[in-house]
Design a protein around this motif. Structure first.
Motif, PDB file in Angstrom:
ATOM      1  N   HIS A   1       0.731  -1.400  -0.050  1.00 44.29           N
ATOM      2  CA  HIS A   1      -0.104  -0.019  -0.006  1.00 44.29           C
ATOM      3  C   HIS A   1       0.801   1.433   0.040  1.00 44.29           C
ATOM      4  CE1 HIS A   1      -3.331   2.442   2.118  1.00 44.29           C
ATOM      5  NE2 HIS A   1      -3.101   2.802   0.984  1.00 44.29           N
ATOM      6  N   LEU A   2       1.720   1.227   1.065  1.00 45.37           N
ATOM      7  CA  LEU A   2       2.808   2.430   0.952  1.00 45.37           C
ATOM      8  C   LEU A   2       3.533   2.574   0.058  1.00 45.37           C
ATOM      9  CD1 LEU A   2       3.466   2.555   4.954  1.00 45.37           C
ATOM     10  CD2 LEU A   2       1.596   3.921   3.423  1.00 45.37           C
TER      11      LEU A   2
ATOM     12  N   TYR B   1       1.734   4.159  -2.794  1.00 41.20           N
ATOM     13  CA  TYR B   1       1.559   5.686  -2.581  1.00 41.20           C
ATOM     14  C   TYR B   1       2.905   6.330  -2.908  1.00 41.20           C
ATOM     15  CZ  TYR B   1      -2.500   8.085  -0.903  1.00 41.20           C
ATOM     16  OH  TYR B   1      -3.901   8.790  -1.151  1.00 41.20           O
TER      17      TYR B   1
ATOM     18  N   VAL C   1       2.878   6.909  -6.706  1.00 47.63           N
ATOM     19  CA  VAL C   1       2.031   7.979  -7.417  1.00 47.63           C
ATOM     20  C   VAL C   1       2.839   9.449  -6.839  1.00 47.63           C
ATOM     21  CG1 VAL C   1      -0.031   9.327  -6.404  1.00 47.63           C
ATOM     22  CG2 VAL C   1      -0.111   7.014  -6.691  1.00 47.63           C
TER      23      VAL C   1
ATOM     24  N   ALA D   1       2.020   1.903  -9.630  1.00 51.66           N
ATOM     25  CA  ALA D   1       1.170   2.177  -8.465  1.00 51.66           C
ATOM     26  C   ALA D   1       0.085   1.390  -8.682  1.00 51.66           C
ATOM     27  CB  ALA D   1       0.950   3.567  -8.330  1.00 51.66           C
TER      28      ALA D   1
ATOM     29  N   THR E   1      -8.002   4.463  -1.076  1.00 50.99           N
ATOM     30  CA  THR E   1      -6.616   4.804  -1.656  1.00 50.99           C
ATOM     31  C   THR E   1      -6.842   4.497  -3.394  1.00 50.99           C
ATOM     32  OG1 THR E   1      -5.341   4.434   0.095  1.00 50.99           O
ATOM     33  CG2 THR E   1      -4.055   4.433  -1.966  1.00 50.99           C
TER      34      THR E   1
ATOM     35  N   ASP F   1      -8.544   7.395  -4.674  1.00 50.24           N
ATOM     36  CA  ASP F   1      -7.646   8.396  -4.599  1.00 50.24           C
ATOM     37  C   ASP F   1      -6.726   8.276  -5.986  1.00 50.24           C
ATOM     38  OD1 ASP F   1      -6.015  10.587  -3.911  1.00 50.24           O
ATOM     39  OD2 ASP F   1      -4.773   9.547  -2.396  1.00 50.24           O
ATOM     40  N   PHE F   2      -6.201   7.053  -6.094  1.00 57.65           N
ATOM     41  CA  PHE F   2      -5.231   7.141  -7.406  1.00 57.65           C
ATOM     42  C   PHE F   2      -5.931   7.154  -8.495  1.00 57.65           C
ATOM     43  CE2 PHE F   2      -2.158   3.631  -5.441  1.00 57.65           C
ATOM     44  CZ  PHE F   2      -1.843   4.612  -4.270  1.00 57.65           C
TER      45      PHE F   2
ATOM     46  N   HIS G   1      -6.028  11.014  -8.949  1.00 56.18           N
ATOM     47  CA  HIS G   1      -4.630  11.591  -9.463  1.00 56.18           C
ATOM     48  C   HIS G   1      -4.468  11.263 -10.831  1.00 56.18           C
ATOM     49  CE1 HIS G   1      -3.555  11.986  -5.311  1.00 56.18           C
ATOM     50  NE2 HIS G   1      -2.624  12.708  -5.518  1.00 56.18           N
TER      51      HIS G   1
ATOM     52  N   GLU H   1       3.711  15.765  -2.375  1.00 56.31           N
ATOM     53  CA  GLU H   1       2.868  15.570  -3.161  1.00 56.31           C
ATOM     54  C   GLU H   1       2.747  16.742  -4.408  1.00 56.31           C
ATOM     55  OE1 GLU H   1      -1.183  15.594  -1.447  1.00 56.31           O
ATOM     56  OE2 GLU H   1      -0.937  13.518  -0.898  1.00 56.31           O
TER      57      GLU H   1
END
Length: 540
Positions: free
Chosen positions: A345-346, A349, A352, A360, A380, A383-384, A387, A514
């Motif tokens: 998961h991290l 991110y 990304v 990702a 998430t 969220d991806f 983005h 970010e």
């Protein structure tokens, strides 16, 4: 042995037809004509006995062969099935609150043990936790989680006496595969955990390598009281609120006092400090250096702990801006434990942040396969998509997450950002307000997001009001400078926005990482100062 019995039965049948046992001894069976002439009645009885014996033996042989084939079929069935496992929350049988944490703690430890076995795909705890006290059948749970086997059990503890019952069930037909009851002392807890893992591996026909056996039999500490405190710390940590994370840190520190070489406790502290920097108003300078020290301490004691590499990666990425070093640590964590959902998961991110979106998505899908009902991972993914400017998919995924839990943190807020990109300003503001009304402890960040939405949508006065409120609050509490810069940029005041962005750079505000991927900075991409910051951060 069974084959020899079958052959023996067949020989017995043949011999019984050739020879008879008589008072005079064993004699060759007489011809039919001789027997009819001499002993017709006796022959009838003997013939009836032989026919009955023959039928009985045939039936027995048939049952034996059926059993052989049946076992072979079941064995082949297990061999052919994916070894996918979900460990359901263990039921705690204690009535007192002192050991309320013990059931969840044992569930987590069994999951971690099974994750050491490469042939297994083990669903992570956040998905299985949703079935605690759930009124669903075993086949339903198996289908929803996409697994073939479920592990369930009960635990009970009274001071140093423990009782743990574990069983493995085939999800599709609820067939019992294996089970055991452990009545032991607390000092035997590591032996119990390793035995459960090895027994499950044996029953599911998994061949353990020497390396896997070594991992399974490895004890995290020699101090059982320290282990007790560590488990309580993880229990509080897993609640993911600022108050509970801090409570968990207290237990980690107590564990370290009893065992200064307890690597997992140091790793727990390191992760806690990094999480607090995101989910509370802890200044980066008060969080990341401590996280770094704890991670390094853990790795010095034991560099095979995935959690320590994850914590180290977070420090390198969000504080040191050492992108290569952070990526290497994420990869080490995944190599050590390929089923660690947090690592996937991290790492996703991180990718990304560098706008490596295709990679990702691969990582976040791996995380979802390991933990399909994980709320953070599902959010998430939305969220991806945001983005990546795939706003319809983002909206669909975030709504799906809200259907799983309408109160899950940041989900309404991300959905609001999606609506903003679709020029649906009122819906965007409504979602932001829903997030604020939940009062989940992240109001400073969501308030900043709402101020940004006001600015982009042309509500300058409302945006300015929020900005002034945050500026006033920043005099007495830590408000990330990056958050304030967003509102200035949205209100068209780029010069002041850059002043705050430079402040964020100097303070190592982790939200500035970010800068390359977040749409909040879209309006300044052509400004030379933006490109200068990218170069300083080695992101250009």
């Amino acid at each position: 042995m069974i084959i020899l019995l079958c052959v023996g039965f067949i020989l017995a049948i043949i011999l019984s037809w050739i020879y008879d046992i008589t008072p005079e001894g064993i004699e060759k069976t007489r011809s039919l004509q001789e027997t009819r002439e001499e002993l017709p009645e006796k022959h009838s009885r003997i013939l009836a006995w032989k026919i009955a014996t023959f039928i009985s033996v045939v039936v027995i042989i048939g049952l034996v062969i059926y059993n052989i084939l049946g076992n072979t079929g079941r064995s082949g069935d297990i061999h052919g099935l994916e070894k996918s496992i979900a460990v359901l929350p263990f039921e705690i049988l204690n009535s007192d609150e002192e050991y309320a944490w013990f059931g969840d703690a044992m569930t987590d430890e069994i999951i971690l043990q099974l994750q050491n076995i490469k042939e297994f795909r083990v669903i992570s705890r956040t998905s299985t936790l949703r079935y605690k006290n759930a009124d669903k059948t075993i086949p339903q749970i198996g289908e929803e989680l996409g697994v073939n086997y479920l592990v369930e059990g009960t635990v009970q503890r009274q001071e140093d006496e423990i009782r743990i019952r574990v069983q493995v069930i085939r999800a599709k037909n609820e067939a019992h595969i294996w089970g055991n009851m452990y009545d032991n002392q607390w000092e035997d807890i590591f032996d119990i955990q390793s035995d459960v893992a090895k027994q499950i591996a044996h029953e599911l026909k998994a061949i353990l390598s020497p390396e896997e056996i070594k991992k399974i039999e490895k004890n995290p500490t020699s101090n059982l009281e320290a282990y007790h405190l560590y488990l309580k710390g993880r229990w509080f940590w897993n609640k993911w609120t600022e108050e509970n994370i801090k409570k968990g840190m207290e237990y980690f520190n107590k564990a370290i006092e009893l065992d200064p070489d307890f690597a997992l406790a140091y790793a727990g502290l390191a992760q806690a400090y990094t999480v607090l920097s995101f989910y509370s108003q802890l200044h980066p300078e008060k969080a990341f250096p401590k996280a770094k020290a704890m991670a390094l301490k853990a790795l010095k004691i034991d560099n095979t702990i995935a959690e320590a590499h994850i914590a180290s990666a977070l420090v390198k990425v969000y504080y040191d801006w050492d992108w290569e070093g952070g990526e290497n640590d994420f990869k080490k964590a995944i190599a050590l434990n390929p089923e660690n959902i947090t690592a996937h998961h991290l790492y996703a991110y991180f990718l990304v942040l560098l706008t490596r979106y295709d990679e990702a998505m691969v990582e976040i899908q791996k995380a979802l396969k390991l933990d399909p009902l994980n709320l953070i991972t599902n959010r998430t993914l939305g969220d991806f998509y945001y983005h990546m400017r795939q706003y319809d998919k983002a909206e669909e995924q975030l709504i799906r997450t809200l259907e799983m839990d309408s109160t899950f943190t940041f989900t309404h807020a991300y959905l609001g950002l999606v609506y903003l990109q679709k020029s649906l300003c009122q819906k965007a503001l409504d979602e932001m307000q829903k997030e604020i009304d939940l009062d989940l402890g992240n109001d400073f960040m969501i308030t900043a997001w709402k101020g940004y939405v006001y600015g982009i949508c042309g509500y300058k006065n409302e945006g300015s009001d929020i900005l002034n409120n945050l500026l006033e609050r920043s005099e007495n509490e830590y408000i990330p400078p990056t958050a304030i810069s967003w509102i200035y940029f949205a209100l068209g005041e780029s010069d002041i926005g850059f002043d705050w962005l430079y402040k964020a750079y100097n303070e190592r505000d982790h939200w500035i990482t970010e800068i390359k991927s977040n749409h909040f900075f879209a309006g300044i991409h052509q400004d030379p100062r933006y490109k200068e910051l990218l170069e300083r951060m080695k992101l250009y």
